[in-house]
Design a protein around this motif. Structure first.
Motif, PDB file in Angstrom:
ATOM      1  N   UNK A 257       8.416   6.089 -19.300  1.00 13.83           N
ATOM      2  CA  UNK A 257       9.651   5.308 -19.080  1.00 13.83           C
ATOM      3  C   UNK A 257       9.580   3.896 -19.653  1.00 13.83           C
ATOM      4  N   UNK A 258       8.355   3.386 -19.843  1.00 11.52           N
ATOM      5  CA  UNK A 258       8.189   2.028 -20.368  1.00 11.52           C
ATOM      6  C   UNK A 258       8.229   1.996 -21.893  1.00 11.52           C
ATOM      7  N   UNK A 259       8.506   3.108 -22.530  1.00  8.79           N
ATOM      8  CA  UNK A 259       8.409   3.176 -23.993  1.00  8.79           C
ATOM      9  C   UNK A 259       9.243   2.089 -24.665  1.00  8.79           C
ATOM     10  N   UNK A 260       8.679   1.406 -25.656  1.00  9.78           N
ATOM     11  CA  UNK A 260       9.454   0.411 -26.397  1.00  9.78           C
ATOM     12  C   UNK A 260      10.226   1.012 -27.563  1.00  9.78           C
ATOM     13  N   UNK A 261      10.027   2.315 -27.814  1.00  6.02           N
ATOM     14  CA  UNK A 261      10.635   2.922 -28.990  1.00  6.02           C
ATOM     15  C   UNK A 261      11.168   4.320 -28.694  1.00  6.02           C
ATOM     16  N   UNK A 262      12.186   4.710 -29.455  1.00  2.00           N
ATOM     17  CA  UNK A 262      12.762   6.050 -29.420  1.00  2.00           C
ATOM     18  C   UNK A 262      12.458   6.702 -30.760  1.00  2.00           C
ATOM     19  N   UNK A 263      12.009   7.966 -30.728  1.00  6.02           N
ATOM     20  CA  UNK A 263      11.615   8.654 -31.955  1.00  6.02           C
ATOM     21  C   UNK A 263      12.738   9.570 -32.442  1.00  6.02           C
ATOM     22  N   UNK A 264      13.044   9.455 -33.735  1.00  6.04           N
ATOM     23  CA  UNK A 264      14.100  10.253 -34.363  1.00  6.04           C
ATOM     24  C   UNK A 264      13.566  10.787 -35.683  1.00  6.04           C
ATOM     25  N   UNK A 265      13.926  12.047 -36.007  1.00  6.75           N
ATOM     26  CA  UNK A 265      13.522  12.638 -37.274  1.00  6.75           C
ATOM     27  C   UNK A 265      14.765  12.902 -38.125  1.00  6.75           C
ATOM     28  N   UNK A 266      14.680  12.536 -39.392  1.00  8.23           N
ATOM     29  CA  UNK A 266      15.797  12.750 -40.307  1.00  8.23           C
ATOM     30  C   UNK A 266      15.797  14.186 -40.808  1.00  8.23           C
ATOM     31  N   UNK A 267      16.874  14.579 -41.494  1.00  9.12           N
ATOM     32  CA  UNK A 267      16.950  15.923 -42.051  1.00  9.12           C
ATOM     33  C   UNK A 267      15.878  16.140 -43.110  1.00  9.12           C
ATOM     34  N   UNK A 268      15.394  15.073 -43.723  1.00 11.09           N
ATOM     35  CA  UNK A 268      14.338  15.181 -44.737  1.00 11.09           C
ATOM     36  C   UNK A 268      12.944  15.284 -44.110  1.00 11.09           C
ATOM     37  N   UNK A 269      12.856  15.120 -42.789  1.00  9.40           N
ATOM     38  CA  UNK A 269      11.572  15.242 -42.109  1.00  9.40           C
ATOM     39  C   UNK A 269      10.892  13.933 -41.801  1.00  9.40           C
ATOM     40  N   UNK A 270      11.502  12.796 -42.153  1.00  6.59           N
ATOM     41  CA  UNK A 270      10.902  11.490 -41.870  1.00  6.59           C
ATOM     42  C   UNK A 270      10.949  11.198 -40.371  1.00  6.59           C
TER      43      UNK A 270
END
Length: 292
Positions: free
Chosen positions: A139-152
């Motif tokens: 819950x303390x995470x400073x970041x949200x992880x997202x992946x693009x359609x290209x896989x980045x």
């Protein structure tokens, strides 16, 4: 449990599991271990998950999300029935600090935007791309992880969505999910990944810096668990394609990757869960329970 494992998770003391049979059909079950009885059981047939295509199943809030090559569907976690499209919306994935919520918007076609909402329900930020996990988020995470359609893979500031770092997909790299850098678990600012070469990597989620890696452990896990001090993950010691390969369940110190303990497994495993004081491992040998 017969069949190829697709999902194994726990909710309110019950176990939700799914297996794919030889014909490619997937059966989802919610099982009550105390009563040793199924709460519900549904087989996904027809065009959905019946063609043998890859299937991804995840528990999101009070719903079950099923994705395959033909799209996605939602099922009720309470009774297992398929939900109408009108019931779609922002599904909560994880609780964040200060009563904020991380969710996935299923009402839009294509990729499902990642949404962070404040405690009063107002939308703080929206990020285009696929939610990259991990399913267990600090819950303390400073970041949200997202992946693009290209896989980045990209880390975005949880406060305002600013891009903090990116890891482009390396040509030819792949993990169990078909993507490199599969997030397995996060504790504080430490993000545990199945790296592009199949080993464990731990990053500082704040800036993407590599903190340590374990190159002698090949991992195809869907997830890992942690007690806050170490991370427990299934893997293979040695060359996975050789006769010397040794499947193991191993605990690594989150600070520097030092091995805390390891247990041999009969066959390679894909995931581990903490269930009722036991470590439940799913893999090629089926579902196995170990006492820690």
């Amino acid at each position: 449990v017969p069949g190829e494992p697709v999902v194994l998770d726990t909710v309110e003391g019950d176990v939700v599991h799914g297996e794919r049979d030889a014909a490619g059909r997937v059966q989802l079950t919610r099982w009550d271990p105390e009563a040793d009885a199924d709460v519900w059981k549904h087989r996904l047939g027809g065009g959905r998950a019946g063609s043998g295509a890859d299937v991804w199943v995840a528990l999101l809030g009070d719903r079950v999300l099923v994705q395959d090559a033909e799209g996605s569907q939602l099922r009720s976690l309470e009774h297992g029935e398929e939900l109408a499209e009108a019931d779609a919306g922002v599904l909560p994935v994880a609780a964040l600090a200060e009563d904020a919520t991380l969710g996935v918007d299923l009402s839009e076609a294509g990729t499902f935007p990642v949404v962070v909402s404040d405690g009063d329900g107002s939308e703080r930020l929206r990020l285009e791309g696929w939610f990259a996990g991990p399913m267990t988020i600090d819950p303390r995470t400073p970041a949200v992880l997202v992946r693009s359609e290209e896989g980045t893979l990209a880390g975005h500031d949880v406060r305002d969505g600013t891009a903090l770092w990116t890891r482009p997909r390396e040509e030819g790299s792949s993990t169990w999910s078909g993507m490199p850098d599969t997030p397995l678990a996060q504790v504080g600012h430490r993000l545990v990944l199945a790296g592009p070469d199949g080993g464990i990597e731990v990053l500082d989620v704040r800036d993407g810096t590599l903190l340590w890696s374990s190159e002698d452990l090949a991992v195809w896990a869907q997830g890992a668990i942690s007690d806050g001090r170490s991370v427990v993950v299934p893997g293979v010691r040695g060359d996975p394609g050789s006769e010397d390969a040794r499947p193991v369940l191993v605990a690594l110190d989150l600070r520097d990757g030092t091995e805390v303990w390891s247990v041999p497994l009969a066959a390679p495993a894909f995931a581990v869960h903490a269930v009722g004081g036991l470590l439940v491992v799913e893999g090629e040998a089926g579902v196995v329970a170990l006492r820690p």
